[in-house]
Every structure is written in C-alpha cells, then in structure tokens.
Scaffold this active site. Structure first.
Site, PDB file in Angstrom:
ATOM      1  N   TYR A  63      31.090  37.524  45.305  1.00 32.46           N
ATOM      2  CA  TYR A  63      31.854  38.569  45.264  1.00 32.46           C
ATOM      3  C   TYR A  63      31.138  39.641  44.441  1.00 32.46           C
ATOM      4  O   TYR A  63      31.379  40.999  44.804  1.00 32.46           O
ATOM      5  CB  TYR A  63      33.295  38.364  44.828  1.00 32.46           C
ATOM      6  CG  TYR A  63      33.896  37.715  45.778  1.00 32.46           C
ATOM      7  CD1 TYR A  63      34.740  36.305  45.245  1.00 32.46           C
ATOM      8  CD2 TYR A  63      34.232  37.893  46.893  1.00 32.46           C
ATOM      9  CE1 TYR A  63      35.536  35.600  46.323  1.00 32.46           C
ATOM     10  CE2 TYR A  63      34.880  37.314  47.886  1.00 32.46           C
ATOM     11  CZ  TYR A  63      35.665  36.021  47.621  1.00 32.46           C
ATOM     12  OH  TYR A  63      36.501  35.324  48.210  1.00 32.46           O
ATOM     13  N   TRP A  85      34.353  25.072  46.003  1.00 30.59           N
ATOM     14  CA  TRP A  85      35.344  25.811  46.977  1.00 30.59           C
ATOM     15  C   TRP A  85      34.584  26.110  48.069  1.00 30.59           C
ATOM     16  O   TRP A  85      34.036  27.111  48.181  1.00 30.59           O
ATOM     17  CB  TRP A  85      35.887  26.878  46.132  1.00 30.59           C
ATOM     18  CG  TRP A  85      37.212  27.543  46.835  1.00 30.59           C
ATOM     19  CD1 TRP A  85      37.089  28.696  47.819  1.00 30.59           C
ATOM     20  CD2 TRP A  85      38.605  26.870  46.713  1.00 30.59           C
ATOM     21  NE1 TRP A  85      38.298  28.612  48.467  1.00 30.59           N
ATOM     22  CE2 TRP A  85      39.347  27.532  47.692  1.00 30.59           C
ATOM     23  CE3 TRP A  85      39.087  26.057  46.208  1.00 30.59           C
ATOM     24  CZ2 TRP A  85      40.713  27.751  48.100  1.00 30.59           C
ATOM     25  CZ3 TRP A  85      40.400  25.651  46.546  1.00 30.59           C
ATOM     26  CH2 TRP A  85      41.116  26.601  47.359  1.00 30.59           C
ATOM     27  N   GLU A 139      44.638  31.264  38.725  1.00 32.81           N
ATOM     28  CA  GLU A 139      44.349  32.499  38.772  1.00 32.81           C
ATOM     29  C   GLU A 139      45.768  33.358  38.844  1.00 32.81           C
ATOM     30  O   GLU A 139      45.867  34.634  39.386  1.00 32.81           O
ATOM     31  CB  GLU A 139      43.596  32.780  40.012  1.00 32.81           C
ATOM     32  CG  GLU A 139      42.352  32.448  40.045  1.00 32.81           C
ATOM     33  CD  GLU A 139      41.452  32.872  41.323  1.00 32.81           C
ATOM     34  OE1 GLU A 139      41.789  33.660  42.213  1.00 32.81           O
ATOM     35  OE2 GLU A 139      40.388  32.815  41.171  1.00 32.81           O
TER      36      GLU A 139
HETATM   37  C1  GCU Z   1      40.062  32.157  44.482  1.00 31.77           C
HETATM   38  C2  GCU Z   1      41.201  31.299  44.766  1.00 31.77           C
HETATM   39  C3  GCU Z   1      41.298  30.896  46.083  1.00 31.77           C
HETATM   40  C4  GCU Z   1      40.646  31.656  47.209  1.00 31.77           C
HETATM   41  C5  GCU Z   1      38.968  31.917  46.640  1.00 31.77           C
HETATM   42  C6  GCU Z   1      38.319  32.746  47.544  1.00 31.77           C
HETATM   43  O1  GCU Z   1      39.439  31.752  43.299  1.00 31.77           O
HETATM   44  O2  GCU Z   1      41.696  30.405  43.827  1.00 31.77           O
HETATM   45  O3  GCU Z   1      42.339  30.389  46.611  1.00 31.77           O
HETATM   46  O4  GCU Z   1      40.443  31.024  48.397  1.00 31.77           O
HETATM   47  O5  GCU Z   1      39.089  32.509  45.448  1.00 31.77           O
HETATM   48  O6  GCU Z   1      38.357  33.857  47.315  1.00 31.77           O
HETATM   49  O7  GCU Z   1      37.615  32.123  48.529  1.00 31.77           O
END
Ligand code: GCU
Length: 733
Positions: free
Chosen positions: A428, A502, A368
């Site tokens: 988000y 993630w 990013e």
């Molecule tokens: C981004 C980023 C991560 C972050 C994630 C989030 O994509 O690469 O490091 O923790 O978003 O907002 O949880």
C-alpha cells in the site's frame, strides 16, 4: 438419549420481515447452508443486498419423553436472528458467526411452522460494520433440532475440558466440567473408567490424572483424547455428550517466540476467510476440507481464522491436523460506542464454543480497531473484553492485530497479553525494507513484549505478468518478489511469535475494484475458486513443506516474453535444481527455496526444471511487443509516468510531499478531492482510514507521485496524473 435432527432441508425463503401464520405460498424453496449474497456479495460495487429476510420450515411434533425438551440449534445466522415458532418469538441472537439455541418445547403443536428472521442490514451495535470483506446474510451453516430427555446436558457444547500437561513427567491433569439439567449426578469418563460426580446447581466437574500421556504435538503428532459425560437413569444412559481434547503446553517468549510442549515452535502460517467463489460463506464440509488441505500442502503450522468465529468443523480439522489457530471476534476497523455489549457476547460465545480445541492458542480481541480513531470508550471496551477472556479461560492469552499506523507506544497495546501488527509496507505504501525496520525497532524498544506479524500481503491477478515487476502492478511477478523479501524477514526473526500471511485465499470484499477483478481482494496465494495456486504459493511450500518433494517453475502464465534474455525462477524444497531448455541441460544450482536463472530466448522454448525425482515444465516464446494483456490498467504501456523535463520547481507538483501540498489551501483543495477518489476504490476500510490521524502523519512524508503510483493507474490514469500535475504547476510555492 438425545436425538439430533438435521434441519437443513425444505426451507422457504423470502425477503420479508412479516412472520407468516401459515406456510407461505410462492416463497423460494432453499436448503441450508444458504446465503442471499452468494453472487452480489462478490461482484463489486459495494451494493450487495443487505436487509431482513426470512426462512420458514414446517415440521411435525417431535417425540419427547416426559419432561423432555426440544431445542433448535443454529450454527450461523448473519448477523441478527429472531426465531419464531407458530408465531411465537422464542429466540433472538446478535452476531453472525457463533452457534445459538432456542427452546421450542413450550410452543410445539402437532404441526409446526418455524420461521427464522435474519438480517445483515447496517446497524451501529453488532460487529462487523466496517471491514474489508463481504458481510454475507443468511442461515449459512447447519441448523438442527435437538430433542433431549428431562435429564440432559445443557448448552453449547455443554462440556469443557481443561488439560494441564506436565511434559517432563508425561502426565496430564484433566479437569472436565459439565452443565446439567434435572440429574443429580453424572458419569465422566476418559479412556475407559467412569467417574461418578455429583451435580450441584446444575454443574458437575471432576479431575482425572492421565499417566504416560501422549501429547498433542502440532503437525508432528496431533493426538486427541475424548472425554465423555453420561447421565444415567434407572441404570440406563439417558443423555451423553463428548468432547475431544489435546494435552499440550504453550508459552510465548518475547525473545524466543512461541513454544509448544517446551520446545521452540515458530508459528509460520496463513490467514483464511470463510468464503468461496459462487457460494459465498455457505460452505459445506467439502470446502472446509479443501481449504485445510491447501493449508497443509503449503506447510503452514498455523492459521489465523479471521476475522470472526469460524465453523466448528474447521477448528475440528485444525485439531486433527495439528494446525495452531489464532481465533478472534469481528471487533474491527471502527469502534462503535453502542457495540460494547456485542463484543462481549461474541467473545463469550467464541470462548465457550471453541474452548476445547487444542489447536486454539489465543483469543483475538480486535483487528485494526483504531483505523477509525482512538477513544477512551474504545480503551475501556478492550479492558472489559480482556478481563472477560481471562475470566472464561485462564489457559490462553489474549492478543490483538494492530493497524500499521498505530503508534508503538499506544496504551492500547498494553491491554492484551501479546500483540501483533498488520503491515503492508511495499504494497500500500512505503518500501519492503520498512517492514524489517518496523519490527526491529519495535523489538529493540519493547524487548519484554511478545510481537507477531498478523498480516502482510500483496495483491496479484494471475493474468498479470511483468519482466520488471513494480509495487502496485498486481502482477504475479511482484507478488513473488514481495513474498521472497518477507519470507526472509520472518525466517530471520524467530522472536516473532507468529506470522500470518494475508491471505492464503482470495476472498470477497464487495467494495473493492482493483487489480482487474471487482469485489475481490486478491492478496491470496490461491484464487477465490481454489483452482489456481499462484506462483508465490510454492515459495512458502518450499520453505515450510519439508515432507512432499516438489519443484515449481514460476511464470507458466508468462508465455509471451518481449525480452531477449529472460528470468526463469524456480521454487523447490530440494537442494539442487537443474534447468533444461529444449531438451538441453543449460544450468544447475544448489540452494534453498529460490533458484533464479537467466536464459536467452529467440523463439518458442520448452523449459524444464528437475529436482531429484521431481520435474516441472513451461512453454515460453519470444515476442516483439510486450503482451498488453499481461499489464493491469488496460495495457496503456505507460511505464514511465512522466518525461522528467517540464517541472517548474518554483511551483507545486506531484513530486511534493502530501504534507506540503495539504498545507497550501489551493493545492489542498485539488489533492483532497483526488485522495477521496483513490480511497473509494479500496472499500470501507480505506474510507475509515481517511480520518486516521496517524495514517495522515505517515503519508505526509510521502510524495504525491508515490501515493498515486500505489493507487494504481485504474484509479488515477496517467492522463489524469498529467492534468493534476499541470494544475499544481500553476500554483506558486
Ligand atoms: C487489513 C485488514 C484486512 C484487509 C487487509 C487488506 O489489514 O485487517 O481485513 O483485508 O488489510 O487490505 O487486504
């Protein structure tokens, strides 16, 4: 022979940069691994201590053979370190995630004082400086002193093994390279025979053909060989190093995805940060093994080791388990013109130190990095990084993780060999369906590009539950809904060469304050202390773990239920699930992964799910009022934001788009200040994103109301939204 002496014990620690000339008094005794941010780095406020500190340790002169050397090996000093022995500076290192050596030999006394100055202070040339994780400071991995004879192997690891497998003919051509001091020949052996090789200019290499090769075949059969290099002197072995390696082929196909050993092998897995509640990043083998076990339990076949070089122990565990790794450096969020040299040195160390791991299949150049904006210098930095990676390793591709707002036709995308996007539609901003649309549009437009899904996720605090889950409510219930959608997305698009959820684990981002926990990013499917597997963990276990039969009833933490009929959701990797309520069989379903039932509730009930020999039970009870403890945002119970009437359409309101509101100087002033506040709750990345043109373009089309809903009531409470709307309603369009 070399002697590796563990130097983890008996250090003295102090937050100072003055190197003492004698063993300091009054300093704090510590042992390694150690971080000074174990607590303040994960309690919120973005105020953890960042500065320069010092570790000192006294030791007696080690025994050295004639011409021998004594090296200090530090496996992790975050982020900048200087090594002093008896007041003499012997080493400097920039980068908090790789190993490095300092040659102590010429400064040794009979009694020695070793001091390591370590700094995680803010700067503009060592990455990372802006990111959504805590930059813990300290000597947070093992430190050893290595004594070697005059003839010895040099470097970390000092031996590189390049196996090229021929799957059809069951053979492999294995090149072994070593770097040597003093000796004029070395003995290299793989499974037995010793191959004598001449040393020229400190370098010796040979090539061995393996017949009837046993492949390193992912989680099915992660077979490892060992290459050993020895130096003989007068018939005796005086130094020896070895490296494990795996014989495999990897291929990335834009239409069919990833191939391992010639067979389609869709990489479906998770990401991991290297930290833990209460100990920060000062992990031991115990924590590494626990994390790897959870990765295996969920059934992932790949892990993205974000956003930096992890401990060698973890890559070793991935080699042994057959878990395929995306490795990367922390070139992240915001490009720094003064940081190019550091990106190159971190990439060089990552590749040199992780080269032998068969689990590693690609080198991540950045993450990013355009959030803070694009520039020619950023592009040139990536071209140099890409060229360096290819020069150091012609066997693995380079990749990048792009922010969701990076245009699909950005020239940056063409620099790396393969690519991936981090998308958070449905969390988000935007809707879940936008994730599908994004990839389908990208894949149709760029059919010859390999594309992956390097990040996706939604925060969930296990305390929060909901009968009507909503985007942004931080409930475990919404996290399940989110991931059920994404699981379908990734299962129906095999051309995604890899997908990395993630994150498997909650982790520390001290700048965060959301979802009822300060300093923690709660997108994990497992809590920061590894004690709770959130319900969504079992969704992926159902889809990916085909070996260990299980059944999981969601909602064990949703005991009080105000509804008269409630949803009972079950995840299982079995095909048939039966539901028992208060001892009575009420339903049975045949299906895959997700089994959803609805049952009436009147009082207290024991609900049991049975699948094959597996059972799981929860207790639930009917209550009159929704339990406000389950709802994030102090349980204000404000479920609808507004009564609909009272909107004067001739004036502005929160239902107007950001684009329209930012065009009018009066409304722009009101809204701009508020957005700043909303960003502040998401830590450094959001602050960087504020200036990102393509993000602004994307948000221009969204209503202020939808953005505020996403920011959450804790950032902008319902009362404040009403006042905001009242202010906007006073401004004529
Ligand atoms: C981004 C980023 C991560 C972050 C994630 C989030 O994509 O690469 O490091 O923790 O978003 O907002 O949880």
């Amino acid at each position: 022979m070399r002697n590796v002496i563990n130097f983890n014990s008996d250090w003295l620690f102090c937050k100072t940069s003055e190197v003492p000339s004698v063993v300091p008094a009054g300093w704090e005794p510590v042992s390694l691994p150690h971080t000074w941010n174990a607590m303040d780095g994960q309690d919120g406020g973005n105020d953890y201590w960042r500065g320069t500190a010092m570790y000192c340790k006294s030791f007696a002169r080690p025994e050295l053979e004639k011409g021998g050397r004594a090296y200090l090996q530090i496996n992790g000093a975050a982020n900048i370190a200087d090594v002093y022995l008896n007041g003499r500076k012997l080493g400097h290192h920039e980068g908090g995630y790789s190993s490095f050596l300092a040659d102590l030999t010429d400064a040794l006394f009979d009694e020695n004082l070793l001091c390591v100055v370590v700094s995680n202070a803010e700067n503009d040339y060592v990455y990372p400086q802006k990111a959504d994780f805590t930059f813990y400071g300290g000597l947070y991995r093992d430190v050893t002193m290595i004594t070697v004879p005059a003839f010895h192997f040099v470097g970390i690891p000092g031996i590189h093994v390049t196996p090229v497998a021929d799957v059809a003919n069951h053979t492999a051509r294995v090149t072994v390279e070593t770097w040597v001091a003093g000796a004029d020949s070395v003995c290299i052996r793989i499974s037995g025979e010793c191959r004598n090789v001449a040393v020229a200019d400190g370098y010796a290499s040979t090539c061995v053909i393996l017949d009837h090769v046993r492949l390193w075949n992912g989680t099915e059969d992660p077979y490892l060989y060992t290459a050993t290099a020895q130096i003989y002197c007068d018939g005796e072995i005086v130094d020896e190093i070895s490296a494990r390696f795996g014989c495999r082929t990897i291929r990335f196909d834009p239409q069919k995805g990833f191939f391992l050993n010639g067979s389609e092998y869709p990489l479906r897995g998770v990401s991991r940060h290297q930290d833990r509640e209460g100990i920060g990043n000062a992990l031991t083998m115990k924590e590494h093994q626990e994390d790897l076990a959870l990765i295996r339990e969920i059934g992932a076949n790949t892990v993205r080791l974000a956003h930096y070089q992890h401990a060698q122990e973890f890559y070793d565990l991935c080699d042994e388990s057959g878990i395929i790794v995306w490795a990367e450096i922390p070139y992240i969020t915001e490009h720094m013109p003064g940081g190019r040299a550091n990106t190159l040195s971190q990439m060089r160390e990552l590749i040199q130190q992780c080269y032998n791991h068969p689990s590693v299949v690609c080198w991540g150049l950045s993450n990013e990095i355009t959030v803070g904006g694009m520039s020619d210098d950023l592009m040139e930095n990536h071209r140099e990084l890409n060229d360096l990676a290819h020069a150091l390793d012609h066997t693995r591709p380079t990749t990048m993780a792009h922010a969701f707002m990076l245009e699909k036709d950005s020239p940056l995308i063409d620099i790396a060999d393969i690519g991936s996007y981090n998308l958070y539609f449905g969390w988000y901003l935007g809707t879940l369906e936008q994730n599908d649309a994004f990839f389908d549009e990208y894949h149709a437009k760029y059919p010859r590009r390999c594309i992956g899904f390097s990040e996706y996720g939604a925060d969930a605090n296990p305390r929060f539950q909901s009968a009507s889950p909503e985007q942004g409510d931080y409930s475990e219930t919404y996290q399940c809904m989110y991931h059920e959608h994404i699981l379908n997305l990734i299962e129906t698009r095999p051309w995604l060469w890899a997908t990395h959820l993630w994150n498997l684990f909650d982790f520390a981002a001290d700048g965060r304050d959301e979802g009822g926990k300060k300093g923690i990013n709660q997108k994990g499917l497992v809590t920061f202390d590894r004690k709770i597997r959130k319900d969504a963990f079992y969704l992926y276990k159902a889809a990916w773990n085909r070996k260990d039969p299980f059944v999981h009833l969601c909602g064990s933490r949703y005991a009080d239920r105000a509804e008269s009929e409630t949803e009972i959701k079950v995840y299982s990797n079995q095909e048939q699930v039966s539901l028992i309520v208060d001892g009575k069989a009420v339903a049975q379903q045949h299906g895959k992964n997700v089994f959803t039932f609805r049952i009436p509730i009147t009082g207290e009930h024991k609900v049991t799910a049975i699948a094959g020999d597996c059972t799981d039970s929860i207790m639930i009870r009917r209550v009159g009022q929704a339990n406000s403890a389950y709802r994030f945002g102090s349980g204000s119970g404000v479920s609808n934001w507004f009564d609909e009437e009272g909107f004067d359409s001739s004036c502005f309101s929160i239902r107007d788009t950001m684009g329209a509101l930012m065009q009018n100087p009066k409304t722009a002033g009101i809204v701009g200040a508020l957005m700043e506040k909303a960003r502040a709750s998401r830590g450094d990345v959001a602050k960087s994103a504020g200036s990102n043109a393509s993000l602004q373009k994307m948000m221009a089309g969204m209503s202020l109301q939808s953005i505020l809903r996403q920011a959450g009531e804790h950032v902008v409470p319902p009362e404040a939204v009403k006042q905001l709307n009242a202010a906007l309603q006073k401004i004529k369009k």
